[in-house]
Every structure is written in structure tokens, then in C-alpha cells.
Design a protein around this motif. Structure first.
Motif, PDB file in Angstrom:
ATOM      1  N   THR A  38       0.808  -1.224   0.000  1.00 22.47           N
ATOM      2  CA  THR A  38       0.000   0.000   0.000  1.00 22.47           C
ATOM      3  C   THR A  38       0.845   1.280   0.000  1.00 22.47           C
ATOM      4  O   THR A  38       0.540   2.212  -0.751  1.00 22.47           O
ATOM      5  CB  THR A  38      -0.967   0.004   1.210  1.00 22.47           C
ATOM      6  OG1 THR A  38      -1.897  -1.069   1.065  1.00 22.47           O
ATOM      7  CG2 THR A  38      -1.734   1.310   1.293  1.00 22.47           C
ATOM      8  N   PRO A  39       1.897   1.402   0.844  1.00 21.80           N
ATOM      9  CA  PRO A  39       2.663   2.654   0.831  1.00 21.80           C
ATOM     10  C   PRO A  39       3.266   2.993  -0.529  1.00 21.80           C
ATOM     11  O   PRO A  39       3.393   4.175  -0.881  1.00 21.80           O
ATOM     12  CB  PRO A  39       3.765   2.405   1.873  1.00 21.80           C
ATOM     13  CG  PRO A  39       3.194   1.380   2.786  1.00 21.80           C
ATOM     14  CD  PRO A  39       2.367   0.488   1.906  1.00 21.80           C
ATOM     15  N   PHE A  40       3.637   1.980  -1.307  1.00 22.86           N
ATOM     16  CA  PHE A  40       4.233   2.256  -2.621  1.00 22.86           C
ATOM     17  C   PHE A  40       3.203   2.892  -3.554  1.00 22.86           C
ATOM     18  O   PHE A  40       3.473   3.905  -4.210  1.00 22.86           O
ATOM     19  CB  PHE A  40       4.768   0.961  -3.233  1.00 22.86           C
ATOM     20  CG  PHE A  40       5.700   0.204  -2.330  1.00 22.86           C
ATOM     21  CD1 PHE A  40       6.821   0.809  -1.788  1.00 22.86           C
ATOM     22  CD2 PHE A  40       5.443  -1.114  -2.000  1.00 22.86           C
ATOM     23  CE1 PHE A  40       7.670   0.121  -0.940  1.00 22.86           C
ATOM     24  CE2 PHE A  40       6.285  -1.812  -1.152  1.00 22.86           C
ATOM     25  CZ  PHE A  40       7.414  -1.192  -0.622  1.00 22.86           C
ATOM     26  N   TRP A  41       2.016   2.307  -3.620  1.00 23.96           N
ATOM     27  CA  TRP A  41       0.975   2.846  -4.497  1.00 23.96           C
ATOM     28  C   TRP A  41       0.485   4.200  -3.986  1.00 23.96           C
ATOM     29  O   TRP A  41       0.167   5.085  -4.788  1.00 23.96           O
ATOM     30  CB  TRP A  41      -0.191   1.865  -4.594  1.00 23.96           C
ATOM     31  CG  TRP A  41       0.229   0.462  -4.856  1.00 23.96           C
ATOM     32  CD1 TRP A  41       0.023  -0.634  -4.081  1.00 23.96           C
ATOM     33  CD2 TRP A  41       0.990  -0.012  -5.993  1.00 23.96           C
ATOM     34  NE1 TRP A  41       0.589  -1.754  -4.642  1.00 23.96           N
ATOM     35  CE2 TRP A  41       1.189  -1.402  -5.818  1.00 23.96           C
ATOM     36  CE3 TRP A  41       1.525   0.597  -7.129  1.00 23.96           C
ATOM     37  CZ2 TRP A  41       1.883  -2.184  -6.731  1.00 23.96           C
ATOM     38  CZ3 TRP A  41       2.214  -0.183  -8.043  1.00 23.96           C
ATOM     39  CH2 TRP A  41       2.395  -1.554  -7.844  1.00 23.96           C
ATOM     40  N   THR A  42       0.478   4.368  -2.659  1.00 20.68           N
ATOM     41  CA  THR A  42       0.068   5.658  -2.099  1.00 20.68           C
ATOM     42  C   THR A  42       1.026   6.762  -2.517  1.00 20.68           C
ATOM     43  O   THR A  42       0.605   7.866  -2.882  1.00 20.68           O
ATOM     44  CB  THR A  42       0.010   5.575  -0.564  1.00 20.68           C
ATOM     45  OG1 THR A  42      -0.910   4.546  -0.187  1.00 20.68           O
ATOM     46  CG2 THR A  42      -0.434   6.898   0.040  1.00 20.68           C
TER      47      THR A  42
END
Length: 305
Positions: free
Chosen positions: A114-118
């Protein structure tokens, strides 16, 4: 689960903060363990309804006793329904569908992207979240780790169908969009945001489930499955939100974000001990790359540039 946090890092954490962080990681890792048990008898959409409805009731009671007033959410009703779709309805449905085929460990690792796509979405859609060298390197490692986890299975059909893994990636993307939506809440206390989105999610899911499956058989699961549902809703959703808000208040959002590194380890350990799950060698390699990516983005292991 994604949630907006408005506090900055507060510096080194004290022992109490570390205790809350480890407990939160174990609880959120447990959500994949509980879901894996529950989807054996409950359809993913039905499980979504029970998770959000029970958690919403619990948080409404929490606000009624401790405050602040839920009336603060009413002027933002439309935005809460958008947050409900992106932060609960869509990702929970995709995660539970994926977990009908994937173990708790694999599901939690893919959710940890999730943090990467965020970061990618924030860089594209906002003016104050631009990519640094640390973030670029972390995203590259995270995407590489995801490719390593999915690629061999795509070629050889290992460790569950590829569609289930893409469902988890879709959930992570939805969480990224949800964080962009949550940034628009100004002056709304975090417990009210959590309660509002879960209440809106319940309103959305009730007609979906009743229209799709009808009321017959909704409550026919076995006692162990109901225990998993209650743990998922009360422990891994309602209580976890309260614990998360306390951690952000005492340690800051940056320190609280380290929970992302603990959740997969917790889920994999529970899956190994109680569900007999094993990770393929290529999946372990993907785990390592994703963990390196998260640490690189955070800047604690490698100096910020």
C-alpha cells in the motif's frame, strides 16, 4: 487498513510506544488470519458486512461514552461514503475474495505494498507529496518485490491463482486512493473519521448483501467462524483503530507507519503456527524486497537524500 494521519514524527519512541506498535502489528496481522478462517464458510461480501457493521456499532458506542460527538461527521456525509467505498467496501471485498485462495501470510505481504501505491498516487494527484530519491528507491524495491511474488506464480501456477494476488494488489491501490480522500477531512477527529466510514460502509453493504444473497443463511456459520468474525470486527478493526490513534498521538504518524513492517510478520507467523501455511522461496524473496522498500522510504536504515 489505510487511515489518514495528520501528526508528524515525534522523534524516538519510548517503551510504551514500542509496545503499542508491536501490539497493533500483531492485531492487524491477525486480521488476515481471522479472515482466512471466516471465508471458509462466509462469502467475502457477507464477511465485509459483518466486519464493518459490528465494528461500526462498537465505535458508535465508544464515541457515545468517550466522545467526541458523532454529529461532527454529519456535514461530511458525502465524503464519508466515498471514503467508505475506497477504504472499506472495495479493499475488504478484494482481500476476502483473494483469501479464499491465498494464505494469510501472502495476503498480508501483498497488502503491505500500500505505501508504494500511495506514494505514486500522491505524487501524481497532490502538490505537496513529491518523490524524493529515498521514495523512488523504495517504490522500485516494492514494485520489484511484488513482481517477484506474482511473476513465478503467473508462469507456473504456484501458491494460489494469480487473480487472487492481483485482488490483493487492487485492495492496496484502493487504500492508496482512500488516503487521498481522507486528506480532505479538515478538523474532524480521527475516531469520528473511523466511525463515520464504517457506518457508511454498513449502509452500503446491507442492500448489496440482501439483494445478492437474501437474508436466508446469513447467520448459519459455525461457532469457530463466528469467533473469527467477532475477532476481526472488534479486535482487528474497532480496537485497532483506537490503538492506532493513540499511537499516532504519542509517537507521531511516521513512527506509527512502521506497523506496516510488522503486520506481514505477524500474519505469516499465525498462518504458519495455526493454519499450516508455507511460503515458496520466491515469495520469501519478494517479502525481503518489499521490507527493504518500506525501510528505504522511511529513511531510517539509509540516510535521506
Amino acid at each position: 487498513m489505510a487511515m489518514a494521519a495528520t501528526s508528524a514524527s515525534r522523534g524516538p519512541m519510548v517503551l510504551k510506544d514500542w509496545g503499542q506498535l508491536l501490539l497493533l502489528g500483531a492485531i492487524w496481522g491477525g486480521s488476515f488470519f481471522f479472515a482466512r478462517i471466516a471465508v471458509a464458510e462466509l462469502h467475502p461480501l457477507v464477511l465485509v458486512l459483518f466486519r464493518v457493521a459490528i465494528a461500526a456499532i462498537a465505535l458508535q458506542l465508544y464515541l457515545a461514552i468517550r466522545g467526541p460527538s458523532f454529529r461532527l461527521a454529519l456535514p461530511h456525509a458525502g465524503l464519508f461514503f466515498l471514503l467508505a467505498f475506497t477504504n472499506n467496501v472495495i479493499p475488504f471485498s478484494l482481500i476476502f475474495a483473494g483469501q479464499t485462495q491465498l494464505g494469510a501470510g501472502v495476503a498480508s505481504v501483498l497488502n503491505a505494498t500500500t505505501p508504494f501505491w500511495t506514494l505514486i498516487l500522491a505524487n501524481a494527484l497532490t502538490s505537496d507529496e513529491k518523490l524524493s530519491w529515498n521514495k523512488l528507491a523504495g517504490i522500485a524495491l516494492g514494485v520489484a518485490g511484488t513482481a517477484v511474488m506474482i511473476g513465478p506464480g503467473l508462469l507456473a501456477g504456484l501458491s494460489g491463482p494469480v487473480w487472487a494476488k492481483f485482488a490483493l494488489i487492487g485492495a492496496s491501490l484502493s487504500y492508496g486512493v482512500a488516503l487521498m480522500v481522507a486528506r480532505r477531512f479538515k478538523g474532524v477527529p480521527s475516531p469520528v473519521i473511523a466511525t463515520g466510514q464504517l457506518t457508511a460502509s454498513t449502509i452500503i453493504m446491507i442492500p448489496i448483501v440482501l439483494f445478492t444473497y437474501g437474508p436466508a443463511g446469513l447467520f448459519s456459520a459455525s461457532p469457530p467462524v463466528w469467533a473469527a468474525v467477532l475477532a476481526l470486527a472488534l479486535l482487528s478493526t474497532a480496537f485497532a483503530y483506537i490503538l492506532y490513534f493513540n499511537l499516532v498521538a504519542s509517537a507521531g504518524a511516521t513512527n506509527a507507519s512502521l506497523v506496516t513492517l510488522i503486520v506481514p510478520a505477524s500474519a505469516m507467523l499465525l498462518g504458519f503456527l495455526f493454519l499450516g501455511e508455507r511460503l515458496e522461496l520466491f515469495e520469501i524473496g519478494g517479502v525481503v524486497l518489499i521490507a527493504l522498500g518500506l525501510v528505504t522510504i522511511d529513511g531510517r536504515l539509509f540516510g535521506r537524500r
